[in-house]
Motif scaffolding. Structure first.
Motif, PDB file in Angstrom:
ATOM      1  N   ASN A   1      54.906  36.696  53.261  1.00  0.00           N
ATOM      2  CA  ASN A   1      53.518  36.763  53.686  1.00  0.00           C
ATOM      3  C   ASN A   1      52.610  37.405  52.646  1.00  0.00           C
ATOM      4  OD1 ASN A   1      53.883  35.481  56.142  1.00  0.00           O
ATOM      5  ND2 ASN A   1      54.483  37.372  57.155  1.00  0.00           N
ATOM      6  N   GLU A   2      53.162  37.879  51.549  1.00  0.00           N
ATOM      7  CA  GLU A   2      52.339  38.451  50.501  1.00  0.00           C
ATOM      8  C   GLU A   2      51.504  37.341  49.861  1.00  0.00           C
ATOM      9  OE1 GLU A   2      54.681  40.691  47.741  1.00  0.00           O
ATOM     10  OE2 GLU A   2      55.522  41.943  49.326  1.00  0.00           O
ATOM     11  N   ILE A   3      50.263  37.646  49.606  1.00  0.00           N
ATOM     12  CA  ILE A   3      49.333  36.667  49.061  1.00  0.00           C
ATOM     13  C   ILE A   3      49.068  36.996  47.596  1.00  0.00           C
ATOM     14  CG2 ILE A   3      47.045  35.621  49.267  1.00  0.00           C
ATOM     15  CD1 ILE A   3      48.900  35.163  51.698  1.00  0.00           C
ATOM     16  N   GLY A   4      49.378  36.051  46.722  1.00  0.00           N
ATOM     17  CA  GLY A   4      49.118  36.224  45.299  1.00  0.00           C
ATOM     18  C   GLY A   4      47.722  35.762  44.934  1.00  0.00           C
ATOM     19  N   GLN A   5      47.242  36.209  43.794  1.00  0.00           N
ATOM     20  CA  GLN A   5      45.909  35.820  43.340  1.00  0.00           C
ATOM     21  C   GLN A   5      45.804  34.315  43.136  1.00  0.00           C
ATOM     22  OE1 GLN A   5      43.246  37.888  43.246  1.00  0.00           O
ATOM     23  NE2 GLN A   5      42.054  36.037  42.869  1.00  0.00           N
TER      24      GLN A   5
ATOM     25  N   THR B   1      47.077  35.209  54.977  1.00  0.00           N
ATOM     26  CA  THR B   1      48.169  35.975  55.585  1.00  0.00           C
ATOM     27  C   THR B   1      48.382  35.543  57.031  1.00  0.00           C
ATOM     28  OG1 THR B   1      47.759  37.875  54.154  1.00  0.00           O
ATOM     29  CG2 THR B   1      48.963  38.299  56.196  1.00  0.00           C
ATOM     30  N   SER B   2      47.300  35.419  57.779  1.00  0.00           N
ATOM     31  CA  SER B   2      47.401  34.999  59.179  1.00  0.00           C
ATOM     32  C   SER B   2      47.926  33.573  59.297  1.00  0.00           C
ATOM     33  CB  SER B   2      46.046  35.107  59.868  1.00  0.00           C
ATOM     34  OG  SER B   2      45.648  36.458  59.932  1.00  0.00           O
ATOM     35  N   ALA B   3      47.491  32.702  58.393  1.00  0.00           N
ATOM     36  CA  ALA B   3      47.958  31.307  58.423  1.00  0.00           C
ATOM     37  C   ALA B   3      49.451  31.237  58.125  1.00  0.00           C
ATOM     38  CB  ALA B   3      47.162  30.464  57.427  1.00  0.00           C
TER      39      ALA B   3
ATOM     40  N   PHE C   1      50.934  23.454  52.130  1.00  0.00           N
ATOM     41  CA  PHE C   1      49.816  22.617  52.561  1.00  0.00           C
ATOM     42  C   PHE C   1      49.276  23.086  53.911  1.00  0.00           C
ATOM     43  CE2 PHE C   1      48.080  18.893  54.759  1.00  0.00           C
ATOM     44  CZ  PHE C   1      47.136  18.472  53.840  1.00  0.00           C
ATOM     45  N   ALA C   2      50.179  23.328  54.865  1.00  0.00           N
ATOM     46  CA  ALA C   2      49.768  23.758  56.202  1.00  0.00           C
ATOM     47  C   ALA C   2      49.048  25.102  56.152  1.00  0.00           C
ATOM     48  CB  ALA C   2      50.980  23.840  57.128  1.00  0.00           C
ATOM     49  N   VAL C   3      49.559  26.033  55.353  1.00  0.00           N
ATOM     50  CA  VAL C   3      48.945  27.355  55.232  1.00  0.00           C
ATOM     51  C   VAL C   3      47.548  27.240  54.642  1.00  0.00           C
ATOM     52  CG1 VAL C   3      49.070  29.555  53.971  1.00  0.00           C
ATOM     53  CG2 VAL C   3      51.106  28.657  55.137  1.00  0.00           C
ATOM     54  N   GLN C   4      47.413  26.517  53.534  1.00  0.00           N
ATOM     55  CA  GLN C   4      46.093  26.358  52.906  1.00  0.00           C
ATOM     56  C   GLN C   4      45.116  25.648  53.838  1.00  0.00           C
ATOM     57  OE1 GLN C   4      44.471  27.200  49.993  1.00  0.00           O
ATOM     58  NE2 GLN C   4      46.165  28.477  49.307  1.00  0.00           N
ATOM     59  N   MET C   5      45.577  24.575  54.480  1.00  0.00           N
ATOM     60  CA  MET C   5      44.701  23.803  55.377  1.00  0.00           C
ATOM     61  C   MET C   5      44.233  24.652  56.558  1.00  0.00           C
ATOM     62  SD  MET C   5      43.738  20.395  56.402  1.00  0.00           S
ATOM     63  CE  MET C   5      44.613  19.650  55.109  1.00  0.00           C
ATOM     64  N   LEU C   6      45.143  25.390  57.168  1.00  0.00           N
ATOM     65  CA  LEU C   6      44.782  26.208  58.318  1.00  0.00           C
ATOM     66  C   LEU C   6      43.838  27.339  57.916  1.00  0.00           C
ATOM     67  CD1 LEU C   6      45.133  26.732  61.317  1.00  0.00           C
ATOM     68  CD2 LEU C   6      47.191  28.068  60.770  1.00  0.00           C
ATOM     69  N   ALA C   7      44.122  28.009  56.818  1.00  0.00           N
ATOM     70  CA  ALA C   7      43.250  29.094  56.355  1.00  0.00           C
ATOM     71  C   ALA C   7      41.856  28.560  56.008  1.00  0.00           C
ATOM     72  CB  ALA C   7      43.878  29.799  55.156  1.00  0.00           C
ATOM     73  N   GLN C   8      41.797  27.408  55.361  1.00  0.00           N
ATOM     74  CA  GLN C   8      40.509  26.803  55.024  1.00  0.00           C
ATOM     75  C   GLN C   8      39.742  26.414  56.282  1.00  0.00           C
ATOM     76  OE1 GLN C   8      41.241  23.609  52.238  1.00  0.00           O
ATOM     77  NE2 GLN C   8      42.359  24.977  50.853  1.00  0.00           N
ATOM     78  N   PHE C   9      40.445  25.887  57.255  1.00  0.00           N
ATOM     79  CA  PHE C   9      39.815  25.510  58.529  1.00  0.00           C
ATOM     80  C   PHE C   9      39.211  26.739  59.201  1.00  0.00           C
ATOM     81  CE2 PHE C   9      40.119  24.851  63.144  1.00  0.00           C
ATOM     82  CZ  PHE C   9      39.298  23.736  63.277  1.00  0.00           C
ATOM     83  N   TRP C  10      39.982  27.819  59.267  1.00  0.00           N
ATOM     84  CA  TRP C  10      39.472  29.053  59.873  1.00  0.00           C
ATOM     85  C   TRP C  10      38.273  29.583  59.100  1.00  0.00           C
ATOM     86  CZ3 TRP C  10      44.912  31.639  60.429  1.00  0.00           C
ATOM     87  CH2 TRP C  10      45.540  31.141  61.580  1.00  0.00           C
TER      88      TRP C  10
END
Length: 102
Positions: free
Chosen positions: A13-17, A43-45, A67-76
């Motif tokens: 769940n760590e988010i890199g730059q 992180t939430s996605a 893909f799912a993480v980026q798409m969901l975070a972008q949607f939110w």
């Protein structure tokens, strides 16, 4: 043994730059003013997708996960002022594919 599984999931769940930069590039966001907000969405996605598929599986090896993480975070991010009751179809589709892969 549970503590080890929790530690593994925390590391995923760590988010890199680079993840933040990819997010910002996809949405044409300049500057760093919203980096903390973006990090929180990512992180939430990650947690959302992980929990929807399997808390124990290492999903990071699958492109569908990213893909799912980026798409969901972008949607939110794009709909943060709207009361949302449904997950975007593309994210649900990626989650279903991931369930089939593990």
């Amino acid at each position: 043994m549970e503590a080890k599984a929790d530690q593994t999931n925390t590391n995923h769940n760590e988010i890199g730059q680079s993840e933040i930069d990819n997010f910002k590039e996809a949405l044409y966001i300049d500057g760093n003013d919203e980096d903390k907000l973006i990090r929180d969405y990512l992180t939430s996605a990650k947690q959302y997708v992980q929990n929807a598929v399997s808390v124990d599986a290492d999903l990071t090896k699958y492109q569908q996960y990213d893909f799912a993480v980026q798409m969901l975070a972008q949607f939110w991010y794009q709909n943060r002022g709207i009361d949302m009751k449904q997950t975007p179809y593309q994210v649900v589709s990626m989650i279903q594919q991931l369930r089939g892969l593990i």
